[in-house]
Design an enzyme around this catalytic site. Sequence first.
Site, PDB file in Angstrom:
ATOM      1  N   GLU A 157       0.838  -1.207   0.000  1.00  0.00           N
ATOM      2  CA  GLU A 157       0.000   0.000   0.000  1.00  0.00           C
ATOM      3  C   GLU A 157       0.872   1.258   0.000  1.00  0.00           C
ATOM      4  OE1 GLU A 157      -2.267  -1.503   3.443  1.00  0.00           O
ATOM      5  OE2 GLU A 157      -4.049  -1.168   2.226  1.00  0.00           O
ATOM      6  N   GLU A 180      -3.708  -9.500   3.924  1.00  0.00           N
ATOM      7  CA  GLU A 180      -4.466  -9.151   5.139  1.00  0.00           C
ATOM      8  C   GLU A 180      -5.590 -10.132   5.436  1.00  0.00           C
ATOM      9  OE1 GLU A 180      -3.294  -7.040   2.948  1.00  0.00           O
ATOM     10  OE2 GLU A 180      -2.609  -5.186   3.894  1.00  0.00           O
TER      11      GLU A 180
HETATM   12  C1  3H9 Z   1      -1.381  -4.799   7.199  1.00  0.00           C
HETATM   13  O1  3H9 Z   1      -0.434  -4.506   6.505  1.00  0.00           O
HETATM   14  C2  3H9 Z   1      -2.549  -3.910   7.452  1.00  0.00           C
HETATM   15  C3  3H9 Z   1      -2.648  -2.759   6.494  1.00  0.00           C
HETATM   16  O2  3H9 Z   1      -3.296  -3.144   5.312  1.00  0.00           O
HETATM   17  C4  3H9 Z   1      -3.480  -1.657   7.061  1.00  0.00           C
HETATM   18  C5  3H9 Z   1      -2.984  -1.001   8.302  1.00  0.00           C
HETATM   19  C6  3H9 Z   1      -3.814   0.201   8.708  1.00  0.00           C
HETATM   20  N1  3H9 Z   1       4.393  -7.483  11.556  1.00  0.00           N
HETATM   21  O3  3H9 Z   1       7.238 -15.621   8.663  1.00  0.00           O
HETATM   22  P1  3H9 Z   1       8.635 -15.504   9.157  1.00  0.00           P
HETATM   23  C7  3H9 Z   1       7.800 -11.314  11.886  1.00  0.00           C
HETATM   24  S1  3H9 Z   1      -1.434  -6.277   8.008  1.00  0.00           S
HETATM   25  C8  3H9 Z   1       5.148  -7.877  12.585  1.00  0.00           C
HETATM   26  O4  3H9 Z   1       9.152 -16.567  10.041  1.00  0.00           O
HETATM   27  P2  3H9 Z   1       9.593 -15.650   6.444  1.00  0.00           P
HETATM   28  C9  3H9 Z   1       7.397 -12.698  12.346  1.00  0.00           C
HETATM   29  O5  3H9 Z   1       6.559 -12.631  13.460  1.00  0.00           O
HETATM   30  C10 3H9 Z   1       0.086  -7.050   7.650  1.00  0.00           C
HETATM   31  N2  3H9 Z   1       6.002  -8.932  12.544  1.00  0.00           N
HETATM   32  O6  3H9 Z   1       9.681 -15.254   7.982  1.00  0.00           O
HETATM   33  C11 3H9 Z   1       8.757 -13.302  12.638  1.00  0.00           C
HETATM   34  O7  3H9 Z   1       9.185 -12.774  13.874  1.00  0.00           O
HETATM   35  P3  3H9 Z   1      10.048 -13.647  14.889  1.00  0.00           P
HETATM   36  C12 3H9 Z   1       0.080  -7.657   6.323  1.00  0.00           C
HETATM   37  C13 3H9 Z   1       6.076  -9.587  11.396  1.00  0.00           C
HETATM   38  O8  3H9 Z   1      10.832 -15.136   5.836  1.00  0.00           O
HETATM   39  C14 3H9 Z   1       9.649 -12.697  11.570  1.00  0.00           C
HETATM   40  O9  3H9 Z   1       8.958 -11.531  11.094  1.00  0.00           O
HETATM   41  N3  3H9 Z   1       1.279  -8.433   6.147  1.00  0.00           N
HETATM   42  C15 3H9 Z   1       5.309  -9.242  10.285  1.00  0.00           C
HETATM   43  O10 3H9 Z   1       9.226 -17.074   6.307  1.00  0.00           O
HETATM   44  C16 3H9 Z   1       9.927 -13.606  10.419  1.00  0.00           C
HETATM   45  O11 3H9 Z   1       8.695 -14.104   9.913  1.00  0.00           O
HETATM   46  C17 3H9 Z   1       1.311  -9.757   6.388  1.00  0.00           C
HETATM   47  O12 3H9 Z   1       0.324 -10.371   6.714  1.00  0.00           O
HETATM   48  C18 3H9 Z   1       4.455  -8.124  10.384  1.00  0.00           C
HETATM   49  N4  3H9 Z   1       3.711  -7.693   9.361  1.00  0.00           N
HETATM   50  O13 3H9 Z   1       8.347 -14.835   5.867  1.00  0.00           O
HETATM   51  C19 3H9 Z   1       2.640 -10.413   6.191  1.00  0.00           C
HETATM   52  N5  3H9 Z   1       5.577 -10.107   9.283  1.00  0.00           N
HETATM   53  O14 3H9 Z   1      11.348 -13.922  14.200  1.00  0.00           O
HETATM   54  C20 3H9 Z   1       2.817 -11.507   7.201  1.00  0.00           C
HETATM   55  C21 3H9 Z   1       6.500 -10.961   9.762  1.00  0.00           C
HETATM   56  O15 3H9 Z   1      10.146 -12.791  16.091  1.00  0.00           O
HETATM   57  N6  3H9 Z   1       4.171 -12.040   7.156  1.00  0.00           N
HETATM   58  N7  3H9 Z   1       6.798 -10.659  11.029  1.00  0.00           N
HETATM   59  O16 3H9 Z   1       9.234 -14.904  15.112  1.00  0.00           O
HETATM   60  C22 3H9 Z   1       4.516 -13.030   6.313  1.00  0.00           C
HETATM   61  O17 3H9 Z   1       3.754 -13.488   5.498  1.00  0.00           O
HETATM   62  C23 3H9 Z   1       5.912 -13.556   6.453  1.00  0.00           C
HETATM   63  O18 3H9 Z   1       6.348 -13.292   7.749  1.00  0.00           O
HETATM   64  C24 3H9 Z   1       6.928 -12.948   5.451  1.00  0.00           C
HETATM   65  C25 3H9 Z   1       8.342 -13.441   5.823  1.00  0.00           C
HETATM   66  C26 3H9 Z   1       6.584 -13.423   4.041  1.00  0.00           C
HETATM   67  C27 3H9 Z   1       6.909 -11.427   5.521  1.00  0.00           C
END
Ligand code: 3H9
Length: 692
Positions: free
Chosen positions: A105, A125
């Site tokens: 975004e 999301e």
């Molecule tokens: C959003 O954006 C809302 C908006 O539209 C509107 C707002 C108003 N936040 O998965 P991994 C951490 S909602 C905080 O093992 P990978 C995760 O907890 C968001 N932390 O690695 C972990 O921490 P730890 C929309 C996050 O390489 C570490 O990063 N976005 C977030 O296999 C590693 O994660 C999503 O839904 C986050 N957003 O995959 C994306 N993302 O080491 C969700 C990750 O302490 N994330 N962490 O356990 C993913 O799909 C995967 O984590 C990603 C990396 C592909 C990014």
Amino acid sequence: MSAEYQVQGNLAVITLNNPPVNGLGHATRQAIVQGISRAQEDAAVTAIIITGAGKAFSGGADIKEFNSPKAFAEPSLHTVISVLEEAEKPVIAAIHSVCMGGGLELALGCHYRIASPGAQIALPEVKLGILPGAGGTQRLPRVVGLETALNMIVSGNPVSSEKLAQTALFNQIAEGDLMTAATAFANQVAAVRPLPKVRDIRIDYPNYEAFLQFSRNTVKAMSGPFPAPLACVEAVAAAVSKKFDDGIQFERELFLKLVQTTESKALRHAFFAERAASKLPDVPDDTPVRTIKSVAVVGAGTMGGGIAMNFANAGIPVRILEMKQEALDKGLATIRKNYENTLKKGKLTQEKFEQRVALISGTLDYQEIAQADIVIEAVFEDMSVKQQVFQQLDAVMKPGAILASNTSTLDVDQIAAFTQRPQDVIGTHFFSPANVMKLLEIVRGKLTAKDVLATVMALSKKIRKTGVVSGVCDGFIGNRMIEQYSRQAGYLLEEGCTPEQVDKAVEKLGFAMGPFRMGDLAGNDIGWYIRKRRYVEKPHIIYSKTADLLCEMGRFGQKTGAGWYDYKPGDRKPYPSTVVNDMIVKHSADIGVERRKISDQEITERLIYALVNEAAYILEEGIANRASDIDMVYLTGYGFPLHTGGPMFYADTVGLSNVVRAMEKYAKGRHGEAWKPAPLLAKLAADGKTFN
Ligand code: 3H9
């Protein structure tokens, strides 16, 4: 600061720097706004590049902040995006690796976007029970078209940047170094005015209403108890039917509603629970791991075959050991047939099919598995059989090989003691069908070495399982809890329910399958075998005799064409059985229990609270490391409804004092002793606290 500001020649570069994935938390948002303002004020700066440090452009809004007011504190993500969009100098997003959610975004608010090949682009999301709430539903359709945007937003799945190269999302896919390409591009567009804004693009989709109506119907039918997918469709619909600012307002209202739902809180809990499960306080991330390049499986039965397939799917060669040629041939043929079915369904290419089949071989000779890096025993669930196997493995396996048992209830420490190398022994409890179910219970013996544990945890990720570590006890986390659930299910039959009524009550709540359908699928003889052992070892435990009577009738479930339900040949659909229902009613009379009408609420409370109470003991005893691990076991291995967040999160949502109050009520009924609250549960409830 969680974003760095640098001036390089005539360009300002803002680098998001909020590890691990540059989540757009409050501090990062502040730093971006400050960076833009510095760049605007600096007359020498002609364009601004925004990029991400480390392994992501940005993974989106910081999900951890969602439960705190910080998530919405100014500058909100909306404000940040407006600041970028309204900047008087061109802003170029230089995207690599991961660009998701709020990260995408943010990029859509920039005037230009350049991406590296292979970057994962997503608005995920919906997987957290929300929708893109910072303009994603309004801007993405304007650059990739209505259909692609809707697919991406409703599924939440990532698409690679090259696949989107032909759309207006990217101005360029960078060949070579991203920052070099971004710098050259920024210089090219530095003087362009007016600056292009995604919000100004018109969506051209004649007859969009018909398409949206079709999408609404399809999504509604598929989204079960989750409100977010349909809300995504409505928000995207607003992108075509409303003015941009009205669409943004509509999206925001939906976002604020969804973020408060229990379903979204449960999905966010599951997101962090899954990641927490891979961490152990005393096994740090840098613990050395053993190399795993080859695997052996002992036993070519249903479990052994399913286990072997996991490794072949991950490209690791597996050799299966059996005692008899006939059993080995049968096991290998079943594996081949499973792969053939996947191939026929078009879920596997011919090339992958051949690769996977070629990675699995068989042998009757222990010597031929001696060089495997890990061997997983999947033989009959009987300690004397396990003893024979582990003594043989100890004699032949190379030094340093990991010796794992797929036992579902037996004492891993006792198994380890059959060998001279208990430090190399561990439990790896797969769930049937082992090539499909996500859960892997990793059972840590008293003497299991830390590097063995770290290796198996890493291996579980490689084979795409959710690994959850359990200590040693009868049944580990999952089966020890299910024991209490099954006992309540049996009592409910004696007191007035039919199997169908019990199953329907929990299935209505979202369970994949009620206890009796589950028994028929897994085989009722397995529980019978375990109960016979318990009648000797733990005679004080009272079970309903209905399950034994069923087995005495030879009704082991689907595999014998009859179980708690009747089955027609070749059909897995359960039909209520008069014979079984008569047997249950007669049994109630035999034991002098007057049958009564039992409500669905009583059924679900008794089944779920029985799980929760046992889980509290498990947590207290340190068998599970954290409450969220227990939730992961039930969400990924036992079909517990995802929208409730797992048994512990569910109990937290109900309120632990309410759970205890209901237990006190049931304690006054039959088998009341089962309802004594675990000390941890009683204490948390009294203190007004939660498990998670
Ligand atoms: C959003 O954006 C809302 C908006 O539209 C509107 C707002 C108003 N936040 O998965 P991994 C951490 S909602 C905080 O093992 P990978 C995760 O907890 C968001 N932390 O690695 C972990 O921490 P730890 C929309 C996050 O390489 C570490 O990063 N976005 C977030 O296999 C590693 O994660 C999503 O839904 C986050 N957003 O995959 C994306 N993302 O080491 C969700 C990750 O302490 N994330 N962490 O356990 C993913 O799909 C995967 O984590 C990603 C990396 C592909 C990014």
